[in-house]
Design a protein around this motif. Structure first.
Motif, PDB file in Angstrom:
ATOM      1  N   PHE A  74      16.584  69.451  14.913  1.00 48.31           N
ATOM      2  CA  PHE A  74      16.475  69.328  16.356  1.00 48.31           C
ATOM      3  C   PHE A  74      17.735  68.613  16.848  1.00 48.31           C
ATOM      4  O   PHE A  74      18.030  67.507  16.397  1.00 48.31           O
ATOM      5  N   TYR A  75      18.468  69.254  17.761  1.00 50.98           N
ATOM      6  CA  TYR A  75      19.672  68.621  18.308  1.00 50.98           C
ATOM      7  C   TYR A  75      19.419  68.194  19.753  1.00 50.98           C
ATOM      8  O   TYR A  75      18.833  68.938  20.549  1.00 50.98           O
ATOM      9  N   ILE A  76      19.890  66.977  20.099  1.00 51.56           N
ATOM     10  CA  ILE A  76      19.726  66.434  21.446  1.00 51.56           C
ATOM     11  C   ILE A  76      21.091  66.030  21.986  1.00 51.56           C
ATOM     12  O   ILE A  76      21.775  65.174  21.396  1.00 51.56           O
ATOM     13  N   PHE A  77      21.500  66.629  23.095  1.00 51.24           N
ATOM     14  CA  PHE A  77      22.796  66.291  23.688  1.00 51.24           C
ATOM     15  C   PHE A  77      22.662  65.071  24.595  1.00 51.24           C
ATOM     16  O   PHE A  77      21.579  64.525  24.791  1.00 51.24           O
ATOM     17  N   GLY A  78      23.794  64.638  25.166  1.00 53.40           N
ATOM     18  CA  GLY A  78      23.827  63.403  25.930  1.00 53.40           C
ATOM     19  C   GLY A  78      24.003  63.591  27.427  1.00 53.40           C
ATOM     20  O   GLY A  78      23.763  64.670  27.988  1.00 53.40           O
ATOM     21  N   TYR A  79      24.419  62.531  28.062  1.00 57.31           N
ATOM     22  CA  TYR A  79      24.593  62.451  29.516  1.00 57.31           C
ATOM     23  C   TYR A  79      25.538  63.530  30.033  1.00 57.31           C
ATOM     24  O   TYR A  79      26.602  63.780  29.451  1.00 57.31           O
ATOM     25  N   LEU A  80      25.140  64.192  31.106  1.00 55.39           N
ATOM     26  CA  LEU A  80      25.905  65.209  31.824  1.00 55.39           C
ATOM     27  C   LEU A  80      26.064  66.520  31.056  1.00 55.39           C
ATOM     28  O   LEU A  80      26.723  67.447  31.541  1.00 55.39           O
ATOM     29  N   GLN A  81      25.457  66.634  29.897  1.00 62.83           N
ATOM     30  CA  GLN A  81      25.644  67.844  29.100  1.00 62.83           C
ATOM     31  C   GLN A  81      24.513  68.848  29.347  1.00 62.83           C
ATOM     32  O   GLN A  81      23.472  68.524  29.921  1.00 62.83           O
ATOM     33  N   PHE A  82      24.729  70.081  28.864  1.00 64.27           N
ATOM     34  CA  PHE A  82      23.792  71.175  29.061  1.00 64.27           C
ATOM     35  C   PHE A  82      24.059  72.223  27.989  1.00 64.27           C
ATOM     36  O   PHE A  82      25.119  72.191  27.328  1.00 64.27           O
ATOM     37  N   PRO A  83      23.131  73.150  27.757  1.00 64.98           N
ATOM     38  CA  PRO A  83      23.278  74.076  26.618  1.00 64.98           C
ATOM     39  C   PRO A  83      24.570  74.876  26.601  1.00 64.98           C
ATOM     40  O   PRO A  83      25.111  75.159  25.518  1.00 64.98           O
ATOM     41  N   GLU A  84      25.081  75.252  27.772  1.00 62.54           N
ATOM     42  CA  GLU A  84      26.289  76.087  27.810  1.00 62.54           C
ATOM     43  C   GLU A  84      27.577  75.279  27.729  1.00 62.54           C
ATOM     44  O   GLU A  84      28.666  75.863  27.656  1.00 62.54           O
ATOM     45  N   GLU A  85      27.479  73.967  27.758  1.00 62.81           N
ATOM     46  CA  GLU A  85      28.676  73.111  27.724  1.00 62.81           C
ATOM     47  C   GLU A  85      29.405  73.296  26.395  1.00 62.81           C
ATOM     48  O   GLU A  85      28.785  73.493  25.343  1.00 62.81           O
ATOM     49  N   GLU A  86      30.729  73.250  26.449  1.00 62.93           N
ATOM     50  CA  GLU A  86      31.552  73.580  25.283  1.00 62.93           C
ATOM     51  C   GLU A  86      31.225  72.720  24.066  1.00 62.93           C
ATOM     52  O   GLU A  86      31.125  73.217  22.945  1.00 62.93           O
ATOM     53  N   ASN A  87      31.052  71.423  24.276  1.00 66.28           N
ATOM     54  CA  ASN A  87      30.779  70.523  23.168  1.00 66.28           C
ATOM     55  C   ASN A  87      29.425  70.803  22.522  1.00 66.28           C
ATOM     56  O   ASN A  87      29.259  70.698  21.305  1.00 66.28           O
ATOM     57  N   VAL A  88      28.448  71.185  23.344  1.00 70.53           N
ATOM     58  CA  VAL A  88      27.122  71.528  22.824  1.00 70.53           C
ATOM     59  C   VAL A  88      27.193  72.845  22.049  1.00 70.53           C
ATOM     60  O   VAL A  88      26.627  72.972  20.957  1.00 70.53           O
ATOM     61  N   GLN A  89      27.884  73.819  22.603  1.00 73.03           N
ATOM     62  CA  GLN A  89      28.019  75.102  21.922  1.00 73.03           C
ATOM     63  C   GLN A  89      28.737  74.953  20.583  1.00 73.03           C
ATOM     64  O   GLN A  89      28.409  75.634  19.603  1.00 73.03           O
ATOM     65  N   LEU A  90      29.701  74.044  20.540  1.00 73.02           N
ATOM     66  CA  LEU A  90      30.436  73.788  19.302  1.00 73.02           C
ATOM     67  C   LEU A  90      29.494  73.407  18.168  1.00 73.02           C
ATOM     68  O   LEU A  90      29.547  73.972  17.077  1.00 73.02           O
ATOM     69  N   ILE A  91      28.617  72.450  18.441  1.00 77.51           N
ATOM     70  CA  ILE A  91      27.742  71.984  17.367  1.00 77.51           C
ATOM     71  C   ILE A  91      26.599  72.949  17.108  1.00 77.51           C
ATOM     72  O   ILE A  91      26.152  73.102  15.956  1.00 77.51           O
ATOM     73  N   MET A  92      26.118  73.652  18.117  1.00 78.50           N
ATOM     74  CA  MET A  92      25.057  74.625  17.878  1.00 78.50           C
ATOM     75  C   MET A  92      25.551  75.765  16.998  1.00 78.50           C
ATOM     76  O   MET A  92      24.839  76.240  16.110  1.00 78.50           O
ATOM     77  N   ASP A  93      26.777  76.200  17.231  1.00 77.39           N
ATOM     78  CA  ASP A  93      27.369  77.237  16.373  1.00 77.39           C
ATOM     79  C   ASP A  93      27.484  76.735  14.937  1.00 77.39           C
ATOM     80  O   ASP A  93      27.231  77.482  13.980  1.00 77.39           O
ATOM     81  N   ALA A  94      27.863  75.470  14.792  1.00 78.19           N
ATOM     82  CA  ALA A  94      28.003  74.900  13.457  1.00 78.19           C
ATOM     83  C   ALA A  94      26.646  74.762  12.767  1.00 78.19           C
ATOM     84  O   ALA A  94      26.512  75.048  11.567  1.00 78.19           O
ATOM     85  N   LEU A  95      25.631  74.328  13.511  1.00 80.65           N
ATOM     86  CA  LEU A  95      24.298  74.180  12.923  1.00 80.65           C
ATOM     87  C   LEU A  95      23.747  75.526  12.459  1.00 80.65           C
ATOM     88  O   LEU A  95      22.970  75.598  11.495  1.00 80.65           O
ATOM     89  N   CYS A  96      24.152  76.579  13.139  1.00 79.50           N
ATOM     90  CA  CYS A  96      23.713  77.922  12.758  1.00 79.50           C
ATOM     91  C   CYS A  96      24.461  78.476  11.545  1.00 79.50           C
ATOM     92  O   CYS A  96      24.052  79.490  10.967  1.00 79.50           O
ATOM     93  N   TYR A  97      25.523  77.832  11.153  1.00 83.60           N
ATOM     94  CA  TYR A  97      26.392  78.346  10.092  1.00 83.60           C
ATOM     95  C   TYR A  97      25.596  78.608   8.810  1.00 83.60           C
ATOM     96  O   TYR A  97      24.903  77.738   8.292  1.00 83.60           O
TER      97      TYR A  97
END
Length: 305
Positions: A74-97
């Motif tokens: 389970f991944y939880i992002f931080g303040y001002l972030q959202f699923p489409e945000e670049e930093n969130v997408q970066l780690i979601m892509d990595a978690l899917c690796y």
């Protein structure tokens, strides 16, 4: 200069400890209108369209139908972030690796924006919802031993509720540069007691990131303070440039998911001892996804990530 820095972090450590001890964590579930804007998003991690499935935080049981028999992150992002945000997408892509794990995102983006103190208060409500949601999943068959929570910044404090508000023990929570409590003194924060093992990666300690005390194992990337390689010391508050060091914890974890043995840290009493090669036991461990259940302070160096 060095003594001044040490003294500053010592004060931050003491003040933060006092603040956290004086505040009670509450597990009250917020009203249904608030909860309606929080979801668990399952990532298929393949080429199917759509690539994700969303489940209400208050009724997550259908999620169990798509989870495979493996660890669920389970991944939880931080303040001002959202699923489409670049930093969130970066780690979601990595978690899917390589699809080694089930991957689920806690989407609280409708409550993560606005002024910080409001988002922090919202985060505590989201934490209670997340804890309740995990309880429902466990009650309906989710194997507790296969739960793993990774969270960045303010999301790390949300993650702590999973342990505080349930009667089962979360095996592991990884905090990626948890948000600095001094930005909002009164509140409920991630602690080393919120899971069987809490590992923290520090990259902006004393800035946007917390002083060191929250984990059973703590990893200090390049000393754990700004500026990290490729980042500036100061910039416009909350700008991408100013958040650069804080975000490096996410970059590092994403890289460690793809290459679990790439980053190796040494247990040491301090960064100075590490630099001077004065570490007593020289115990080493991997950092990030491939880290093992171990305790202590660990230091390592990286280049630009």
């Amino acid at each position: 200069m060095l003594m001044s820095i040490v003294y500053l972090y010592f004060l931050l450590f003491l003040v933060t400890r006092i603040m956290c001890k004086e505040n009670m964590c509450r597990c009250n579930v917020p009203d249904s209108d608030f909860a309606a804007d929080v979801n668990l998003i399952y990532y298929k991690c393949n080429n199917e369209t759509p690539a994700t499935i969303s489940y209400p935080i208050t009724a997550p049981e259908e999620l169990l139908k798509v989870l495979e028999d493996k660890q669920t992150i389970f991944y939880i992002f931080g303040y001002l972030q959202f699923p489409e945000e670049e930093n969130v997408q970066l780690i979601m892509d990595a978690l899917c690796y390589e699809r080694t794990d089930n991957v689920v995102l806690l989407d609280w983006s409708k409550h993560s924006k606005g002024i910080y103190n409001k988002a922090f208060q919202n985060g505590e409500k989201v934490g209670s919802l997340f804890a309740q949601s995990l309880q429902l999943l466990v009650n309906n068959g989710l194997d507790v031993s296969k739960i793993y929570i990774v969270a960045h910044s303010l999301g790390a404090h949300i993650a702590g509720f999973a342990g505080k508000c349930n009667d089962f023990v979360i095996p592991r929570i990884t905090g990626l540069d948890p948000a600095n409590p001094l930005f909002y003194p009164r509140g409920c924060y991630l602690t080393s007691e919120d899971a069987a093992w809490v590992d923290i990666i520090h990259t902006d300690m004393g800035g946007y990131g917390t002083p060191p005390y929250q984990g059973t194992a703590q990893y200090f990337q390049n000393g754990g303070v700004r500026p990290q390689p490729g980042c500036k010391l100061i910039s416009i508050p909350l700008s991408l440039t100013d958040l650069c060091s804080h975000q490096k914890s996410v970059n590092l974890y994403a890289e460690s998911k793809r290459h679990p043995t790439k980053f190796v840290a040494t247990r040491c009493a301090s960064y100075i001892d590490y630099i001077l090669n004065n570490c007593k036991d020289s115990l080493q461990t991997y950092v990030g996804y491939g880290a093992s259940n171990i305790r202590g302070l660990f230091y390592f160096k990286t280049e630009v990530l």
